[in-house]
Design a protein around this motif. Structure first.
Motif, short mmCIF file in Angstrom:
data_model
loop_
_atom_site.label_atom_id
_atom_site.label_comp_id
_atom_site.label_asym_id
_atom_site.label_seq_id
_atom_site.Cartn_x
_atom_site.Cartn_y
_atom_site.Cartn_z
N THR A 578 89.91 17.93 -36.95
CA THR A 578 89.74 18.17 -35.52
C THR A 578 91.01 17.83 -34.75
N ALA A 579 91.69 16.74 -35.16
CA ALA A 579 92.90 16.31 -34.46
C ALA A 579 94.11 17.20 -34.78
N ASN A 580 93.98 18.06 -35.79
CA ASN A 580 95.13 18.88 -36.20
C ASN A 580 94.76 20.37 -36.24
N GLU A 581 93.94 20.82 -35.26
CA GLU A 581 93.50 22.22 -35.24
C GLU A 581 94.68 23.18 -35.09
N LYS A 582 95.66 22.80 -34.27
CA LYS A 582 96.82 23.68 -34.04
C LYS A 582 97.57 23.93 -35.35
N ILE A 584 96.36 23.77 -38.40
CA ILE A 584 95.55 24.59 -39.29
C ILE A 584 95.58 26.05 -38.84
N THR A 585 95.55 26.25 -37.53
CA THR A 585 95.60 27.63 -37.01
C THR A 585 96.89 28.31 -37.39
N GLU A 586 97.99 27.55 -37.38
CA GLU A 586 99.31 28.14 -37.69
C GLU A 586 99.48 28.34 -39.19
N ARG A 587 99.09 27.35 -40.00
CA ARG A 587 99.40 27.41 -41.44
C ARG A 587 98.20 27.82 -42.29
N LYS A 588 97.03 27.75 -41.70
CA LYS A 588 95.81 28.01 -42.45
C LYS A 588 95.70 27.06 -43.65
N MET A 589 95.43 27.58 -44.87
CA MET A 589 95.28 26.67 -46.03
C MET A 589 96.60 25.99 -46.42
N GLY A 590 97.70 26.52 -45.88
CA GLY A 590 98.99 25.88 -46.13
C GLY A 590 99.11 24.52 -45.48
N ALA A 591 98.16 24.18 -44.62
CA ALA A 591 98.17 22.86 -43.98
C ALA A 591 97.62 21.77 -44.90
N MET A 592 97.10 22.17 -46.06
CA MET A 592 96.47 21.21 -46.99
C MET A 592 97.39 20.03 -47.33
N GLN A 610 90.75 13.12 -55.82
CA GLN A 610 90.09 14.40 -56.10
C GLN A 610 88.99 14.69 -55.09
N LEU A 611 88.23 13.63 -54.73
CA LEU A 611 87.17 13.80 -53.73
C LEU A 611 87.76 14.15 -52.37
N VAL A 612 88.83 13.47 -52.00
CA VAL A 612 89.48 13.74 -50.71
C VAL A 612 89.96 15.19 -50.68
N ASN A 613 90.55 15.64 -51.76
CA ASN A 613 91.06 17.00 -51.83
C ASN A 613 89.93 18.02 -51.67
N LYS A 614 88.82 17.76 -52.36
CA LYS A 614 87.66 18.67 -52.31
C LYS A 614 87.09 18.75 -50.90
N LEU A 615 86.85 17.59 -50.25
CA LEU A 615 86.25 17.58 -48.93
C LEU A 615 87.19 18.16 -47.87
N LEU A 616 88.48 17.89 -48.02
CA LEU A 616 89.45 18.42 -47.06
C LEU A 616 89.49 19.94 -47.13
N LYS A 617 89.48 20.46 -48.34
CA LYS A 617 89.50 21.91 -48.52
C LYS A 617 88.26 22.55 -47.87
N GLU A 618 87.09 21.91 -48.08
CA GLU A 618 85.85 22.42 -47.49
C GLU A 618 85.91 22.43 -45.96
N GLU A 619 86.41 21.38 -45.34
CA GLU A 619 86.44 21.29 -43.89
C GLU A 619 87.45 22.25 -43.27
N ILE A 620 88.58 22.46 -43.94
CA ILE A 620 89.56 23.43 -43.43
C ILE A 620 88.97 24.83 -43.47
N GLN A 621 88.29 25.15 -44.57
CA GLN A 621 87.68 26.48 -44.70
C GLN A 621 86.60 26.68 -43.63
N LYS A 622 85.81 25.63 -43.34
CA LYS A 622 84.81 25.72 -42.28
C LYS A 622 85.47 26.03 -40.95
N TYR A 623 86.55 25.34 -40.66
CA TYR A 623 87.23 25.56 -39.38
C TYR A 623 87.77 26.99 -39.28
N LEU A 624 88.38 27.48 -40.36
CA LEU A 624 88.97 28.82 -40.35
C LEU A 624 87.89 29.90 -40.21
N GLN A 625 86.71 29.63 -40.73
CA GLN A 625 85.63 30.61 -40.63
C GLN A 625 85.04 30.64 -39.21
#
Length: 625
Positions: A578-582, A584-592, A610-625
């Motif tokens: 949420t604090a880094n929406e800009k 994510i909008t610019e880089r999309k999954m490249g912001a990982m 591994q858990l952090v990576n999995k959850l972060l990927k899920e939340e970025i995808q939710k935001y992009l959708q």
């Protein structure tokens, strides 16, 4: 430096304490103590003749020092055998068997009969004036990249008393170490490279560690015999650090080469050491030198000798930071003086240039001549100068055979002359021990696993890398590694990495990792296995265990290292997204990559990567959708 051309030859003596339930010739435990002694024993020691009627030169020099020896003794840690007030008990059979195991592992020929001998030692380290020792095996070998080294002898003997200090002619020892079983392993002098002697010491050490031997500082000691073609055999006592061996050898070779240069120059000058000792008391009675003034005030003497042709050579460097004058001073100090003054360093130490001129005039010092003076009690000063005279005369002949002490800076200092065969004679209080074929068969049927065999096995059994398995074997942690893996079920490489490297890093930070209980190591890994801490938190948990004496559970809790639940981790990740929406909008999954770094920094090891990576990927995808 071309060591082969110089004719460098080295031999090694290794002394290893055995971890037996009692001492070699008495029932006392083999443990040291720092308790206040229950009583003390006072002794004077003198040299005795060998079986051939000769007196050992090293023992004779020690006797000239006329020292008194005081021994700390205990009612429960020592007995009358150590104080030499009771005959020795029968030989410790457990120690004998350990010695036979080592002899077999080194492919040595075991003797049929073990005869106990007396080795004369009157430096106070033995209350009776001798050390009990016996030959157990001969003619083994050790292969190195530089060739095969013959292991000449293996002896079983008793360790010496602990030296605690010296005050006013009295040397204080503690009897707790005296009599602990000790193996002495001696190689031939066939080693020709500084690196080779370290390799041999390491290999023999690994063989020793496969049996019941003591561990820790002072339980294993190495002595080096070093010579070059034009020099002399020198025994260097007390080499503790294997990593310093190479430099110590190089410094000793340098010392002998420099002494040979001094010999050549002295002969060229026709140098001569006068036998007369001069009294400079009147010349220096008003000196401002504190050392000399103090000696005069106490009724002492200021004595001097003249060295014709020695000027400029006494101050010549023979080892890094040590000069020929230091060599001379070493002989003087053995007689009790604090040090010497010599021409090449004066004026200094409160002795003025005018006083130097007066001394030069009184002694008739020529252009290339030198003088040495000492200030102390009359007999002590005279004995010290006689030793300096003796050493200075030897300088015209070359390098003296002597025993030297290894120093922390990889230099050496004089201890005493080399001992001779004249110090050995038969121990009449101990019967001959037969080494039966049945005992040897039992030993050969129960040999321990050798280091290389152990290394190959753990690579095969646990899938460890060559490096990790090597480190575990080298640090003697294989048994500990296997017990922890069996006790906690953590992936073997993780356990091996902590034992081989993480503990080493914590030791560098000053933490006492050698005394951490295995139960705490198992407990820490169990927290990891249960998912309560992350791999990154293991080191911090151990710091808490070592520094604060907490249990692993207490350390994890008190240091806030316990893993967060998946729900709590997701909450933190949602906040980061949420604090880094800009971004994510610019880089999309490249912001990982950037967000992953932020998340791990925020979580501080309280979540699995591994858990952090999995959850972060899920939340970025939710935001992009």
């Amino acid at each position: 430096m071309d060591y082969e051309k110089l004719g460098l030859m080295m031999g090694l003596e290794i002394h290893q304490q055995l971890n037996t339930t009692k001492k070699l010739f008495c029932p006392c435990e083999c443990e040291l103590t720092d308790k206040k002694p229950d009583y003390r024993v006072l002794r004077y020691l003198r040299p005795t003749q060998s079986e051939l009627g000769k007196i050992d030169r090293a023992a004779f020099e020690e006797s000239r020092r006329e020292l008194t020896f005081l021994y700390d003794a205990y009612s429960h840690h020592t007995c009358l055998v150590e104080s030499d007030d009771e005959p020795p008990h029968p030989l410790n059979q457990e120690a004998l068997e350990i010695g036979l195991i080592i002899a077999t592992l080194l492919d040595m020929q075991v003797v049929d009969e073990f005869h106990t001998m007396r080795k004369q030692v009157i430096d106070g380290s033995n209350t009776g004036g001798f050390q009990r020792t016996g030959l157990l095996a001969i003619q083994g070998h050790m292969d190195t990249p530089y060739g095969r080294v013959v292991i000449e002898n293996l002896c079983l003997e008793e360790d010496a008393a602990r030296r605690m200090g010296q005050r006013k002619g009295k040397v204080e020892f503690r009897l707790d170490r005296l009599g602990i079983p000790l193996l002495e392993i001696t190689t031939d002098p066939s080693m020709n490279h500084p690196e080779q002697v370290r390799e041999v010491a390491y290999q023999i050490g690994q063989v020793l560690r496969s049996t019941k031997v003591k561990r820790g500082l002072g339980t294993i000691r190495q002595d080096l015999n070093i010579s070059i073609r034009e020099g002399a055999r020198v025994e260097v006592k007390g080499v503790q650090d294997l990593d310093s061996m190479e430099q110590l050898v190089k410094n000793e070779v340098m010392r002998q080469l420099k002494l040979l240069e001094i010999k050549d120059e002295l002969r060229k000058r026709g140098a001569l050491v006068e036998n007369q000792i001069y009294d400079l008391g009147e010349i220096l009675q008003d000196t401002e030198s504190k050392i000399i003034a103090k000696a005069i005030k106490k009724g002492g003497k200021v004595l001097s000798i003249k060295l014709n042709g020695y000027k400029g050579l006494i101050g010549k460097e023979v080892q890094p930071g040590r000069r020929f004058g230091t060599e001379l001073a070493g002989y003087a100090k053995k007689m009790g003086v604090a040090g010497i003054f010599h021409t090449d360093e004066l004026p200094a130490y409160g002795i003025t240039s005018q006083e130097v001129e007066l001394i030069n005039g009184f002694l008739k010092i020529g252009e290339n001549d030198a003088f040495i003076l000492v200030a102390d009690e009359g007999d002590i000063a005279r004995n010290a100068l006689e030793e300096v005279q003796r050493r200075a005369k030897i300088a015209t002949e070359g390098v003296p055979e002597e025993t030297r002490k290894a120093l922390d800076d990889t230099n050496t200092e004089y201890l005493r002359p080399l001992p001779t065969a004249s110090r050995m004679y038969v121990e009449t209080d101990i019967p001959t021990q037969m080494v039966s074929s049945e005992l040897l068969e039992h030993v050969r049927a129960n040999l321990p696993e050798l280091p290389e065999e152990k290394k190959a096995r753990i690579i095969n059994d646990y899938g460890l890398s060559e490096d990790l398995s090597h480190q575990l074997v080298r640090q003697d942690r294989v048994k500990q590694f296997e017990e922890i893996v069996a006790g906690c079920g953590v992936e073997p490489t993780t356990v091996a990495s902590l034992l081989a490297y993480t503990l080493k890093e914590l030791r560098r930070e000053g933490l006492d990792v050698d005394n951490i209980p295995d139960s705490h190591l198992v407990g820490t890994f169990q927290l990891l296995k249960q998912g309560k801490i992350s791999k990154d938190a293991v080191s911090d948990v151990l710091v808490g265990v070592l520094k604060e004496k907490w249990t692993p559970e207490e350390a994890a809790g008190n240091l806030n290292l316990l893993m967060l639940s998946e729900e709590n981790v997701r909450t933190i990740i949602v906040e980061i997204v949420t604090a880094n929406e800009k971004l994510i909008t610019e880089r999309k999954m490249g912001a990982m990559g950037s967000l992953m770094g932020m998340a791990m920094k925020e979580l501080k090891g309280k979540a699995d990567g591994q858990l952090v990576n999995k959850l972060l990927k899920e939340e970025i995808q939710k935001y992009l959708q």
